[in-house]
Write an enzyme that holds these catalytic residues in place. Structure first.
Site, PDB file in Angstrom:
ATOM      1  N   ASN A  53       0.802  -1.034  -0.012  1.00 23.12           N
ATOM      2  CA  ASN A  53      -0.126  -0.125  -0.029  1.00 23.12           C
ATOM      3  C   ASN A  53       0.931   1.254  -0.022  1.00 23.12           C
ATOM      4  OD1 ASN A  53      -1.893   1.971   0.368  1.00 23.12           O
ATOM      5  ND2 ASN A  53      -2.441   1.455   2.544  1.00 23.12           N
ATOM      6  N   LYS A  66       0.070   4.245  -0.226  1.00 22.77           N
ATOM      7  CA  LYS A  66      -0.554   5.416   0.371  1.00 22.77           C
ATOM      8  C   LYS A  66      -0.344   6.699  -0.627  1.00 22.77           C
ATOM      9  CE  LYS A  66      -0.048   3.313   4.684  1.00 22.77           C
ATOM     10  NZ  LYS A  66      -0.097   3.538   6.278  1.00 22.77           N
ATOM     11  N   HIS A 107      -9.403   1.048   5.086  1.00 21.95           N
ATOM     12  CA  HIS A 107      -8.057   1.370   5.884  1.00 21.95           C
ATOM     13  C   HIS A 107      -8.315   2.350   6.907  1.00 21.95           C
ATOM     14  CE1 HIS A 107      -3.975   2.271   6.755  1.00 21.95           C
ATOM     15  NE2 HIS A 107      -3.555   1.515   6.121  1.00 21.95           N
ATOM     16  N   GLU A 111      -6.911   4.430   7.968  1.00 25.20           N
ATOM     17  CA  GLU A 111      -6.741   6.052   7.806  1.00 25.20           C
ATOM     18  C   GLU A 111      -8.043   6.446   7.295  1.00 25.20           C
ATOM     19  OE1 GLU A 111      -2.040   5.276   7.359  1.00 25.20           O
ATOM     20  OE2 GLU A 111      -3.194   5.391   5.586  1.00 25.20           O
ATOM     21  N   GLU A 156      -5.324  -4.988  10.598  1.00 25.91           N
ATOM     22  CA  GLU A 156      -3.841  -4.009  10.679  1.00 25.91           C
ATOM     23  C   GLU A 156      -4.560  -3.478  12.211  1.00 25.91           C
ATOM     24  OE1 GLU A 156      -2.003  -2.519   6.952  1.00 25.91           O
ATOM     25  OE2 GLU A 156      -4.093  -1.488   7.190  1.00 25.91           O
ATOM     26  N   GLY A 167       2.778   2.035  10.944  1.00 29.60           N
ATOM     27  CA  GLY A 167       3.756   3.053  10.550  1.00 29.60           C
ATOM     28  C   GLY A 167       4.608   3.269  12.012  1.00 29.60           C
ATOM     29  N   SER A 187       3.277  -2.377  10.304  1.00 28.56           N
ATOM     30  CA  SER A 187       4.887  -2.353  10.340  1.00 28.56           C
ATOM     31  C   SER A 187       5.560  -3.562   9.883  1.00 28.56           C
ATOM     32  CB  SER A 187       5.241  -2.120  11.770  1.00 28.56           C
ATOM     33  OG  SER A 187       4.642  -0.608  12.178  1.00 28.56           O
TER      34      SER A 187
END
Length: 239
Positions: free
Chosen positions: A8, A10, A87, A89, A157, A163, A199
């Site tokens: 991904n 992003k 996701h 985010e 996730e 991250g 991660s």
């Protein structure tokens, strides 16, 4: 089950970044896992078609007065075979509900694309021992009735691991993946690909990918460099 290693990107990548995509495409035939890169929509028509490509979001409708949005059909036309939906985010930054994610996954299916549906808990939910309740609730609300192993994958996730360099313990990952597997078996009577994300790096990929019910990875920052992404892919067990 053959592993799926999905990247991904992003909101990263310009034309010059296509060299990394080409490097992954060139190495893909020698990798035991299926590879996928989910790129910014601007790069989809420009990327090598030898490698499966994905998008990172879509609108639920096929067309209409939705300035700035892209439909699943448009993304398929641009070269995508997969779409990430839900996701964290998107759920956090754009306040997407399970119902919105479900509608987007159904849109991916409408366009004959594979939906990668993301679920995962926050650190506060993890610390409150709510992980399994949160994840199974998201799963129930986000996966449409038309989902099949051919048109849908799930990505677990944990929000707090994305991250940050932090990952759950192998036992924690295995517990959540087992719960997802059981929930999908109960509802659909089928085994879906369940990817781990959060991660994922070359130095922890082998451990994560060897866990029960972990059928691949959704890779963030490490997917931007072909060498790192391929190192993760090479850690996948033989199917």
């Amino acid at each position: 089950m053959r592993a799926l290693i999905a990247g991904n990107w992003k909101m990263n990548g310009l034309r010059e970044s296509l060299a990394e995509v080409a490097a992954v495409a060139a190495a893909a035939p020698g990798i035991a896992a299926d590879l996928l890169l989910c790129l910014p929509a601007t790069l989809l028509p420009l990327a090598p078609r030898e490698l499966p490509l994905g998008a990172q979001d879509c609108h639920a409708n096929a067309s209409g007065a939705h300035t700035g949005d892209l439909s699943a059909e448009m993304l398929a036309d641009a070269g995508a075979s997969h779409i990430i939906v839900g996701h964290s985010e998107r759920r956090c930054d754009h306040h997407e509900t399970d119902a919105a994610v479900r509608a987007k996954a159904a849109a991916a299916h409408r366009a004959a694309l594979t939906a990668i549906i993301c679920v995962g808990e926050t650190l506060a939910q993890r610390d409150a021992n709510e992980t399994l309740a949160v994840v199974t609730s998201q799963l129930a609300g986000s996966v449409p009735d038309g989902a099949t192993p051919a048109n849908t994958a799930i990505a677990y996730e944990p929000v707090w691991a994305i991250g940050t360099g932090r990952t759950p313990t192998p036992d924690q990952v295995a517990q959540v993946h087992a719960a997802i597997h059981d929930a999908l078996q109960t509802r659909f009577g089928a085994t879906f690909r369940i990817l781990y994300g959060g991660s994922v790096k070359p130095d922890n990929a082998a451990t994560l990918l060897a866990l029960p019910h972990v059928h691949g990875a959704l890779v963030g920052g490490a997917s931007l460099k072909a060498a790192d992404f391929l190192a993760i892919a090479r850690a996948a067990p033989q199917s």
